[in-house]
Design an enzyme around this catalytic site. Structure first.
Site, mmCIF file in Angstrom:
data_model
loop_
_atom_site.group_PDB
_atom_site.id
_atom_site.type_symbol
_atom_site.label_atom_id
_atom_site.label_comp_id
_atom_site.label_asym_id
_atom_site.label_seq_id
_atom_site.Cartn_x
_atom_site.Cartn_y
_atom_site.Cartn_z
ATOM 1 N N CYS A 53 0.703 -0.908 -0.230
ATOM 2 C CA CYS A 53 0.331 0.135 -0.119
ATOM 3 C C CYS A 53 0.678 1.020 -0.371
ATOM 4 O O CYS A 53 1.788 1.469 0.598
ATOM 5 C CB CYS A 53 -0.833 -0.057 0.926
ATOM 6 S SG CYS A 53 -1.749 1.514 1.425
ATOM 7 N N ASP A 60 -0.362 -6.094 0.786
ATOM 8 C CA ASP A 60 -1.188 -6.168 -0.018
ATOM 9 C C ASP A 60 -1.917 -7.252 -1.117
ATOM 10 O O ASP A 60 -1.122 -7.657 -0.582
ATOM 11 C CB ASP A 60 -1.528 -5.005 -1.310
ATOM 12 C CG ASP A 60 -2.228 -3.501 -0.023
ATOM 13 O OD1 ASP A 60 -3.284 -3.656 0.458
ATOM 14 O OD2 ASP A 60 -2.748 -2.764 -1.305
ATOM 15 N N VAL A 75 2.011 -14.247 -24.902
ATOM 16 C CA VAL A 75 2.495 -13.762 -23.659
ATOM 17 C C VAL A 75 2.960 -15.226 -22.897
ATOM 18 O O VAL A 75 2.287 -16.069 -22.641
ATOM 19 C CB VAL A 75 2.048 -12.890 -22.826
ATOM 20 C CG1 VAL A 75 2.899 -13.202 -21.617
ATOM 21 C CG2 VAL A 75 2.138 -11.775 -22.989
ATOM 22 N N GLU A 76 4.964 -15.533 -23.371
ATOM 23 C CA GLU A 76 4.563 -16.346 -22.629
ATOM 24 C C GLU A 76 4.865 -16.748 -20.620
ATOM 25 O O GLU A 76 4.467 -15.309 -20.037
ATOM 26 C CB GLU A 76 6.478 -16.968 -22.297
ATOM 27 C CG GLU A 76 7.453 -18.030 -22.028
ATOM 28 C CD GLU A 76 7.822 -18.753 -21.149
ATOM 29 O OE1 GLU A 76 7.844 -19.032 -20.532
ATOM 30 O OE2 GLU A 76 7.624 -16.902 -20.188
ATOM 31 N N LEU A 77 4.131 -17.783 -20.471
ATOM 32 C CA LEU A 77 3.379 -18.106 -18.372
ATOM 33 C C LEU A 77 5.019 -17.652 -17.558
ATOM 34 O O LEU A 77 3.856 -16.995 -16.907
ATOM 35 C CB LEU A 77 3.125 -19.166 -18.710
ATOM 36 C CG LEU A 77 1.646 -18.995 -18.820
ATOM 37 C CD1 LEU A 77 0.282 -20.454 -18.863
ATOM 38 C CD2 LEU A 77 0.992 -17.687 -19.216
ATOM 39 N N HIS A 94 -4.450 -0.624 -5.500
ATOM 40 C CA HIS A 94 -4.885 -1.377 -6.841
ATOM 41 C C HIS A 94 -5.272 -0.548 -7.498
ATOM 42 O O HIS A 94 -5.220 -1.364 -8.714
ATOM 43 C CB HIS A 94 -6.018 -1.919 -5.094
ATOM 44 C CG HIS A 94 -6.051 -1.683 -4.183
ATOM 45 N ND1 HIS A 94 -7.393 -2.290 -3.109
ATOM 46 C CD2 HIS A 94 -5.229 -2.474 -3.445
ATOM 47 C CE1 HIS A 94 -6.262 -2.543 -1.999
ATOM 48 N NE2 HIS A 94 -5.299 -2.642 -2.109
ATOM 49 N N GLU A 95 -5.842 0.732 -7.772
ATOM 50 C CA GLU A 95 -5.935 0.931 -8.937
ATOM 51 C C GLU A 95 -5.306 1.267 -10.537
ATOM 52 O O GLU A 95 -5.260 0.221 -11.400
ATOM 53 C CB GLU A 95 -7.090 2.108 -8.823
ATOM 54 C CG GLU A 95 -8.007 2.436 -8.440
ATOM 55 C CD GLU A 95 -8.161 2.387 -6.404
ATOM 56 O OE1 GLU A 95 -8.600 2.183 -5.651
ATOM 57 O OE2 GLU A 95 -6.744 2.363 -6.006
#
Length: 136
Positions: A53, A60, A75-77, A94-95
């Site tokens: 945070c 968080d 995308v490669e994982l 968060h946003e």
């Protein structure tokens, strides 16, 4: 009573661990879509997202859901996992975290559509879910 001397506890090494190095060096890596022209969804769940945070410094925790329709790149994982882990010590809301993940994801693979949903673990009786979308 034992005559053995007490064990010494070794101090943690200051050298960077290989996992920390991989996370620090991590970038989103892509590869060619094996079915360009076919519209299909890829759903990814990342249940161990953490950040800090920016106001309190408290950790968080969230589950990140990424759904996308690839165009020419996928995308490669493992690279995605390392990228997500790079947020662990980052002070970010968060946003902003959901928006930044989407921005970086879109920059890496330029999907036809993408949604990032960040479902944060409740803290202080508040449950936050941030969902951001991209469409070409």
């Amino acid at each position: 009573m034992s005559n053995s001397s007490p064990e010494t506890v070794s101090q943690p090494s200051q050298e960077v661990k290989y996992g920390e190095r991989e996370i620090a060096e991590g970038q989103l890596i892509t590869f060619p879509n094996p079915r360009v022209g076919r519209r299909y969804d890829i759903n990814i769940t990342l249940p161990e997202f953490t950040c800090k945070c920016p106001f309190s410094g408290y950790p968080d925790f969230a589950t990140i859901y990424i759904t996308y329709v690839p165009d020419e790149r996928v995308v490669e994982l493992k690279a995605l996992k390392l990228y997500i882990n790079s947020y662990r010590d980052r002070y970010i809301s968060h946003e902003e975290s959901a928006n930044q993940i989407l921005d970086d994801f879109v920059a890496a693979c330029d999907p036809l559509e993408a949604t990032v949903k960040a479902d944060f673990t409740p803290r202080g009786n508040v449950h936050t879910v941030v969902e951001v979308k991209h469409r070409k």
